[in-house]
Design a protein around this motif. Structure first.
Motif, mmCIF file in Angstrom:
data_model
loop_
_atom_site.group_PDB
_atom_site.id
_atom_site.type_symbol
_atom_site.label_atom_id
_atom_site.label_comp_id
_atom_site.label_asym_id
_atom_site.label_seq_id
_atom_site.Cartn_x
_atom_site.Cartn_y
_atom_site.Cartn_z
ATOM 1 N N GLY A 51 0.823 -1.285 0.111
ATOM 2 C CA GLY A 51 -0.088 0.139 0.180
ATOM 3 C C GLY A 51 1.027 1.322 0.022
ATOM 4 O O GLY A 51 0.415 2.311 -0.702
ATOM 5 N N LEU A 141 -6.429 1.025 -4.273
ATOM 6 C CA LEU A 141 -6.804 0.351 -3.089
ATOM 7 C C LEU A 141 -6.799 -1.207 -3.378
ATOM 8 O O LEU A 141 -6.615 -1.973 -2.694
ATOM 9 C CB LEU A 141 -8.463 0.965 -2.468
ATOM 10 C CG LEU A 141 -9.098 0.293 -1.290
ATOM 11 C CD1 LEU A 141 -8.102 0.097 0.049
ATOM 12 C CD2 LEU A 141 -10.284 0.842 -1.140
ATOM 13 N N THR A 144 -3.826 -3.055 -3.530
ATOM 14 C CA THR A 144 -3.146 -3.109 -2.338
ATOM 15 C C THR A 144 -3.814 -4.386 -1.560
ATOM 16 O O THR A 144 -3.367 -5.508 -1.271
ATOM 17 C CB THR A 144 -3.228 -1.733 -1.333
ATOM 18 O OG1 THR A 144 -2.755 -1.071 -1.949
ATOM 19 C CG2 THR A 144 -2.768 -2.366 -0.040
#
Length: 522
Positions: A51, A141, A144
């Motif tokens: 991330g 997002l 990740t």
């Protein structure tokens, strides 16, 4: 590590060692939940690392990168109108320069892909606005979360948290997956849904075997009833098809895979006619859970188009009476045929198009962003000038290693009947091989971001074999661990070397030239 690849028990089974002291059991209960479950601590740590890479300076460059000129604007149009509308000629300049004056109009526009991927991008735009960070944040997002999912999937598949985390670490440092997680394109979204579906089918496989191997169960006649994890896989694969049509062949392959797992499970549970039992009791429910549910999700993804009146071809049926279907459905079907024609006949030459034969070795990566900076400008201290580039290039050493790993999995599947190798190879074949039929179509190597998780699983499995089985000598495992660790470190070093080209960092032109290992990369 390697011997875990042939264990038939569910990989999640992790019984407490016999004779554990009661004091340790009491302390163990007082520890935070994550720390008591090592199968989550490692994956979460790798996901945090991934991330940081994916969200760092995500809004740069402040520009439309490659096909971002299409999908973020389509996503914003969906938010505002429910369908993809038209844009003024100066839309890109206006969006980047004055977001308060967005030149969106209500005219329809033809789009070549279903809406769901753009709805995902639209979530970020709804939260952060029509700007580079807004249209990239949801893809980052999902990229990740894909790393976290892969660690857990690898753990379940191989019965080893270490192998699962190794696969996830490799994906976190793959350049192609990093780039496609930092741009507002559809392929990273497609990868997320495909990987999640694969994980759901693995859980369904383990849950099904628990029921088949239970005492008193007749494997020939037992009906397994509702299987929520396979239903979830159908929903996710329907979502994949609703992002790009590439998901359709993956749905077909995964559907075949799950019924073959059912047959194998019934055989191991003692069924006398496992194929017949599977056809009687599993095939139809599998079709409904995967195909019927997937088709329903695909149709639902067009709800904005159905609910409004301004979408492309929305009123086609008004000028073409006849047929037994309602007008909106006939108009929608006409739209699907036009999308099919476009996606199968696109032959317009492009500088960065490539042939699937070159994709596994990263023969022709795609330059998605390029900006030259003259000496003395914007902090460029090189007399020869500087450059900023986003190059959709998989980490070369990882991809080249994956070629050997796939060969190893083929051997293990064919000669050892290793179902885990077969599962990974099924995904690889479903994602990769269909592209060979498009020898004349304009296609690009970055489509293979969907393949990256399965390549990383293949490499991790091969590394486990290099380390050696649990019963091997200490010397054997020490040497194997050293070789496997050195290879992982080398892949990470290769990623760091190319990191400036993945994130549009300014580097001297001479350094950029040093990174161009092959002329086909330019």
């Amino acid at each position: 590590m390697a011997d875990t690849a042939v264990i038939e028990r569910p990989a999640e089974a992790d019984p407490r060692p016999a004779g554990r002291p009661s004091l340790l059991r009491g302390i163990d209960r007082r520890l935070p939940w994550v720390l008591r479950h090592g199968g989550w601590l490692g994956p979460l740590a790798v996901a945090v690392f991934a991330g940081l890479l994916r969200f760092w300076n995500l809004g740069y460059p402040h520009a439309f990168v490659f096909d971002e000129t299409y999908y973020p604007k389509d996503a914003w149009s969906l938010l505002q109108q429910g369908y993809e509308g038209g844009w003024a000629d100066n839309a890109n300049t206006a969006i980047l320069g004055n977001p308060q004056s967005i030149p969106l109009n209500s005219s329809w526009a033809f789009v070549a892909h279903p809406p769901l991927g753009k709805w995902v991008i639209a979530v970020g735009e709804a939260a952060f606005g029509l700007n580079p960070f807004g249209w990239r944040v949801m893809v980052a997002l999902l990229g990740t979360l894909s790393v976290l999912m892969l660690a857990r999937i690898g753990r379940r598949l191989f019965g080893s948290t270490l192998i699962g985390c190794t696969a996830a670490l490799l994906m976190s440092v793959d350049g192609l997956q990093l780039v496609m997680s930092r741009v507002g394109l559809l392929d990273g979204v497609l990868m997320f849904f495909v990987l999640a579906a694969f994980g759901c089918l693995l859980i369904d496989r383990d849950k099904t075997r628990e029921r088949l191997f239970a005492d008193g169960v007749d494997a020939d006649t037992v009906r397994l009833g509702l299987r929520p994890w396979r239903l979830a896989a159908g929903l996710l694969l329907g979502a994949a098809c609703s992002v790009k049509w590439n998901g359709a062949q993956i749905l077909a392959a995964f559907g075949l895979l799950t019924v073959l797992w059912d047959q194998a499970g019934r055989r191991r549970a003692g069924a006398r006619r496992p194929m017949l039992s599977m056809l009687r009791h599993d095939a139809v429910p599998a079709f409904c859970s995967m195909v019927v549910v997937g088709a329903g999700v695909y149709l639902a993804s067009w709800s904005g188009w159905f609910a409004t009146s301004g979408g492309y071809d929305r009123h086609w049926a008004d000028g073409h009476p006849g047929g037994i279907l309602p007008g909106p459905l006939r108009s929608w079907w006409q739209y699907q045929t036009e999308m099919w024609h476009f996606n199968t006949t696109l032959t317009t030459p492009h500088t960065y198009q490539s042939n699937p034969w070159s994709w596994l070795v990263q023969g022709r990566p795609v330059s998605m962003y390029w900006q030259t900076v003259t000496a003395g400008q914007q902090g460029c201290g090189s007399s020869g000038g500087c450059t900023e580039q986003i190059l959709a290039l998989g980490t070369p050493l990882l991809w080249w290693t994956a070629c050997f790993a796939l060969a190893y999995l083929l051997w293990r599947w064919f000669f050892r009947r290793d179902w885990r190798s077969g599962a990974v190879l099924c995904a690889v074949a479903a994602i990769y091989l269909p592209w060979f039929q498009f020898q004349q179509r304009t296609i690009f190597s970055f489509y293979m971001v969907v393949l990256v998780p399965f390549l990383c699983l293949a490499v991790a499995q091969m590394l486990g074999a290099i380390v050696g089985p649990a019963g091997a000598s200490v010397r054997r495992r020490a040497w194997g661990g050293g070789v496997a660790g050195a290879l992982v470190l080398a892949i990470m070093g290769c990623f760091l070397y190319f990191l400036p080209l993945y994130t549009a960092q300014m580097i001297p032109m001479s350094d950029w030239q040093d990174h161009m290992w092959f002329t086909s990369w330019i």
